[in-house]
Design a protein around this motif. Structure first.
Motif, mmCIF file in Angstrom:
data_model
loop_
_atom_site.group_PDB
_atom_site.id
_atom_site.type_symbol
_atom_site.label_atom_id
_atom_site.label_comp_id
_atom_site.label_asym_id
_atom_site.label_seq_id
_atom_site.Cartn_x
_atom_site.Cartn_y
_atom_site.Cartn_z
ATOM 1 N N VAL A 1 0.875 -1.182 0.000
ATOM 2 C CA VAL A 1 0.000 0.000 0.000
ATOM 3 C C VAL A 1 0.902 1.219 0.000
ATOM 4 N N LEU A 2 0.500 2.251 -0.736
ATOM 5 C CA LEU A 2 1.269 3.507 -0.746
ATOM 6 C C LEU A 2 0.378 4.644 -0.260
ATOM 7 N N GLY A 3 0.823 5.366 0.754
ATOM 8 C CA GLY A 3 0.071 6.524 1.247
ATOM 9 C C GLY A 3 0.873 7.798 1.034
ATOM 10 N N VAL A 4 0.226 8.833 0.467
ATOM 11 C CA VAL A 4 0.874 10.137 0.355
ATOM 12 C C VAL A 4 0.097 11.087 1.267
ATOM 13 N N ALA A 5 0.671 11.359 2.437
ATOM 14 C CA ALA A 5 -0.018 12.180 3.439
ATOM 15 C C ALA A 5 0.397 13.636 3.278
ATOM 16 N N SER A 6 -0.588 14.521 3.470
ATOM 17 C CA SER A 6 -0.313 15.953 3.335
ATOM 18 C C SER A 6 -0.378 16.589 4.718
ATOM 19 N N ASP A 7 0.662 17.333 5.092
ATOM 20 C CA ASP A 7 0.670 17.966 6.417
ATOM 21 C C ASP A 7 -0.492 18.966 6.518
ATOM 22 N N PRO A 8 -1.279 18.900 7.623
ATOM 23 C CA PRO A 8 -2.476 19.741 7.741
ATOM 24 C C PRO A 8 -2.185 21.242 7.714
ATOM 25 N N PHE A 9 -0.967 21.649 8.049
ATOM 26 C CA PHE A 9 -0.696 23.088 8.150
ATOM 27 C C PHE A 9 0.208 23.623 7.050
ATOM 28 N N THR A 10 1.045 22.750 6.479
ATOM 29 C CA THR A 10 1.973 23.231 5.441
ATOM 30 C C THR A 10 1.647 22.662 4.060
ATOM 31 N N GLY A 11 0.916 21.569 4.015
ATOM 32 C CA GLY A 11 0.631 20.918 2.729
ATOM 33 C C GLY A 11 1.812 20.106 2.213
ATOM 34 N N VAL A 12 2.911 20.070 2.968
ATOM 35 C CA VAL A 12 4.083 19.284 2.542
ATOM 36 C C VAL A 12 3.728 17.798 2.640
ATOM 37 N N THR A 13 4.095 17.026 1.614
ATOM 38 C CA THR A 13 3.686 15.614 1.594
ATOM 39 C C THR A 13 4.830 14.668 2.006
ATOM 40 N N THR A 14 4.421 13.521 2.526
ATOM 41 C CA THR A 14 5.353 12.425 2.823
ATOM 42 C C THR A 14 4.742 11.154 2.246
ATOM 43 N N ALA A 15 5.548 10.395 1.500
ATOM 44 C CA ALA A 15 5.052 9.147 0.903
ATOM 45 C C ALA A 15 5.539 7.973 1.746
ATOM 46 N N THR A 16 4.611 7.123 2.154
ATOM 47 C CA THR A 16 4.992 5.946 2.937
ATOM 48 C C THR A 16 4.558 4.671 2.233
ATOM 49 N N LEU A 17 5.534 3.828 1.973
ATOM 50 C CA LEU A 17 5.269 2.525 1.354
ATOM 51 C C LEU A 17 5.206 1.471 2.446
ATOM 52 N N ALA B 1 -6.484 16.597 7.939
ATOM 53 C CA ALA B 1 -5.366 15.717 7.540
ATOM 54 C C ALA B 1 -5.730 14.871 6.322
ATOM 55 N N PRO B 2 -5.326 15.296 5.114
ATOM 56 C CA PRO B 2 -5.647 14.540 3.901
ATOM 57 C C PRO B 2 -4.612 13.451 3.606
ATOM 58 N N LEU B 3 -5.105 12.402 2.968
ATOM 59 C CA LEU B 3 -4.242 11.291 2.561
ATOM 60 C C LEU B 3 -4.683 10.841 1.166
ATOM 61 N N ALA B 4 -3.708 10.507 0.332
ATOM 62 C CA ALA B 4 -4.021 9.817 -0.930
ATOM 63 C C ALA B 4 -3.472 8.402 -0.766
ATOM 64 N N LEU B 5 -4.346 7.417 -0.897
ATOM 65 C CA LEU B 5 -3.959 6.028 -0.628
ATOM 66 C C LEU B 5 -4.035 5.242 -1.932
ATOM 67 N N LEU B 6 -2.915 4.648 -2.331
ATOM 68 C CA LEU B 6 -2.907 3.863 -3.565
ATOM 69 C C LEU B 6 -2.865 2.380 -3.203
ATOM 70 N N GLN B 7 -3.825 1.598 -3.731
ATOM 71 C CA GLN B 7 -3.860 0.164 -3.449
ATOM 72 C C GLN B 7 -3.901 -0.586 -4.780
ATOM 73 N N ALA B 8 -3.043 -1.579 -4.870
ATOM 74 C CA ALA B 8 -2.907 -2.321 -6.125
ATOM 75 C C ALA B 8 -4.023 -3.347 -6.281
ATOM 76 N N ILE B 9 -4.548 -3.463 -7.500
ATOM 77 C CA ILE B 9 -5.425 -4.593 -7.849
ATOM 78 C C ILE B 9 -4.763 -5.267 -9.060
ATOM 79 N N PRO B 10 -3.694 -6.045 -8.789
ATOM 80 C CA PRO B 10 -2.929 -6.653 -9.893
ATOM 81 C C PRO B 10 -3.699 -7.796 -10.538
ATOM 82 N N VAL B 11 -3.196 -8.281 -11.650
ATOM 83 C CA VAL B 11 -3.946 -9.299 -12.422
ATOM 84 C C VAL B 11 -4.091 -10.611 -11.640
ATOM 85 N N ASN B 12 -3.136 -10.929 -10.762
ATOM 86 C CA ASN B 12 -3.279 -12.178 -9.987
ATOM 87 C C ASN B 12 -4.474 -12.089 -9.034
#
Ligand SMILES: Cc1cc2nc3c(=O)[nH]c(=O)nc-3n(C[C@H](O)[C@H](O)[C@H](O)COP(=O)(O)OP(=O)(O)OC[C@H]3O[C@@H](n4cnc5c(N)ncnc54)[C@H](O)[C@@H]3O)c2cc1C
Length: 465
Positions: A272-288, A380-391
């Motif tokens: 899972v990949l999350g790109v979190a945005s800091d609530p006060f600065t909008g600076v993002t951190t990506a966590t795998l 506190a916004p987050l963009a969450l990427l989840q894979a749905i691979p062919v398997n």
């Protein structure tokens, strides 16, 4: 044809209309339930009511029923449904209470059927099936199965209810090998609005079996038992890597390649990949977050499927560990409380750089507007990427397929969801409208570039979806 059959089932069961009927004559359904069940009804301003009114989001907790009823057995559920449908009383059903929006599993002035006491976890003698009561949280299940060296395809958060996750789909650590959780239900016990108890499996009421695998539950009946396929399972391996937002492009492209090529080569891998945005600065951190259903050998090594990420510079933090399924359900749990919203858009994993840049720019603009207009609220916004691979898509074809209508030729796919939390109720409209617009804009971008998939995953669907 199947759509017609689904509508018919919903109409015959009568549940869809019973749950929403606005002409409720205000007969005291709670008192009738209390008399029939000899108790097991909780009213406002009592300790029992306050304890039952536990939901993941504040908005659900603020949506107050006239009473909670807590059946203990399947016949109790049948009695409850007979009384409520006879009185045309509005009601809802709650398992783990993790739908974020008001009315998800709460009901203002109605009756909430809380399944908390129907919580058996029973392993069959041949260790192939685990029968699970609908009031369980996933940790109840894994704590029973871990010591037996068994697991089921289930949730990744300790407190999520088994019912909602299983009825809407269910992305699991083990989905690469077995598919989503709903693809691994052997049989359902269901109470219809009539109070009749029926079973749904590939051989019995097979249309209902199909519909319950991803079509959501409450439209068709109240599920009182899930028979889940079990498998041998030992410890898992977890690895987390965080990167500064300047690396978003590289990380997302890495995740895209993982979805297209890596995960199908090693079905025991999950990410899972999350790109979190800091609530006060909008600076993002990506966590795998990387999980593997087998502990790598030699100990301390990283499975080949995740190796490409090891050579990336600039990681802010990394951590690795091994442990039981329960350990990771607890570690990865998202705490209760706060106001919550989300929604999802599904795109082909074969998207171009332009699509990625457009989506990230829409996300950043929306987050900047919230910082500007939120009056200092912790949004506190987050963009969450989840894979749905062919398997995974291939596993979804088991037992006659599920209700999603996805096939391997639709994939590989990536679900982009946008969970968000905030604290000030005055910002409800601001935040929820911004999520709704973001979802519409991302879908429009995906359509423009030919990578949009119309499937929306119910379990991460927003109110507007
Ligand atoms: C912190 C968190 C972590 C999550 N992790 C995952 C994850 O790992 N994988 C994943 O796929 N999803 C995940 N989700 C999404 C989750 O699957 C959905 O929110 C799901 O609906 C929650 O189920 P619940 O039983 O807790 O919810 P509830 O709100 O209790 O119920 C959900 C819906 O199901 C209905 N329902 C409940 N019980 C029954 C029943 N027995 N019969 C018929 N209808 C019933 C309710 O009326 C409601 O409409 C997560 C959500 C959160 C908040």
């Amino acid at each position: 044809m199947r759509v017609v059959q689904l509508v018919l089932i919903a109409v015959i069961s009568g549940l869809a209309s019973a749950a929403t009927n606005s002409s409720y004559p205000r007969v005291n359904a709670c008192a009738a339930l209390e008399a029939a069940l000899l108790g097991d009804v909780a009213y406002p301003n009592t300790t029992a009511y306050i304890q039952l009114n536990n939901y993941w989001s504040d908005q659900q907790r603020e949506t107050l029923p006239r009473c909670f009823v807590t059946p203990k057995t399947t016949p109790d559920v049948a009695t409850v449904l007979k009384i409520l449908t006879r009185q045309n009383a509005p009601f809802t059903v709650k398992s783990g209470g993790h739908v974020p929006f008001p009315g998800g599993s709460s009901i203002e002035n109605g009756v909430t059927i809380d399944l908390v006491h129907i919580n058996g976890v029973d392993v069959s003698a041949d260790r192939k099936t685990v029968s699970v009561g609908p009031g369980n949280r996933w940790l109840n299940v894994t704590e029973k199965l871990d010591p037996l060296g068994l697991a089921v395809v289930g949730g990744r958060d300790q407190n999520v209810g088994v019912s909602g996750l299983l009825l809407g789909g269910g992305i699991s650590f083990f989905s690469g090998i077995y598919g989503w959780a709903c693809d691994n239900v052997r049989k359902y016990e269901v109470v219809l609005a009539s109070g009749n108890v029926i079973y749904a499996s590939p051989n019995e009421n097979s249309d209902l079996y199909w519909a319950l695998r991803g079509g959501g539950g409450l439209n068709y009946g109240v599920v009182t038992r899930f028979d889940l396929a079990a498998f041998d399972q030992g410890d898992l391996w977890l690895h987390m890597l965080s990167f500064p937002g300047t690396e978003n492009r590289t990380i997302i492209v890495g995740f895209q390649n993982l979805t297209i090529e890596g995960l199908p080569r090693d079905p025991a891998a999950h990410s899972v990949l999350g790109v979190a945005s800091d609530p006060f600065t909008g600076v993002t951190t990506a966590t795998l977050t990387f999980l593997h259903a087998g502990v790598p050998s030699p100990p301390g090594s990283v499975p080949a499927v995740f190796q490409p990420f090891e050579s990336l510079p600039k990681a802010l933090a990394t951590s690795s560990s091994t442990g039981s399924v329960s350990k990771y359900l607890t570690l990865l749990a998202t705490p209760y409380g706060g106001r919550r919203d989300w929604g999802n858009v599904i795109i082909s994993a074969n998207f171009s750089q332009v699509v990625l840049d457009d989506i990230m720019s829409l996300y950043a603009k929306r987050n900047a507007a919230l910082i500007k207009n939120g009056g200092g609220d912790t949004i506190a916004p987050l963009a969450l990427l989840q894979a749905i691979p062919v398997n995974v898509l291939a596993q979804m074809q088991k037992n006659g397929g599920n209700a999603f209508g996805l096939t391997p030729s639709d994939g590989p796919l990536i679900m982009v969801s946008f969970p968000i939390s905030w604290t000030n109720p005055a910002n409800d409209k601001l935040v929820m409208n911004s999520t709704k617009k973001l979802l519409a804009d991302v879908a429009a971008t995906a359509k423009k570039h030919g990578v949009y998939n119309p499937y929306i995953y119910l379990n991460y669907a927003g109110l507007s979806q």
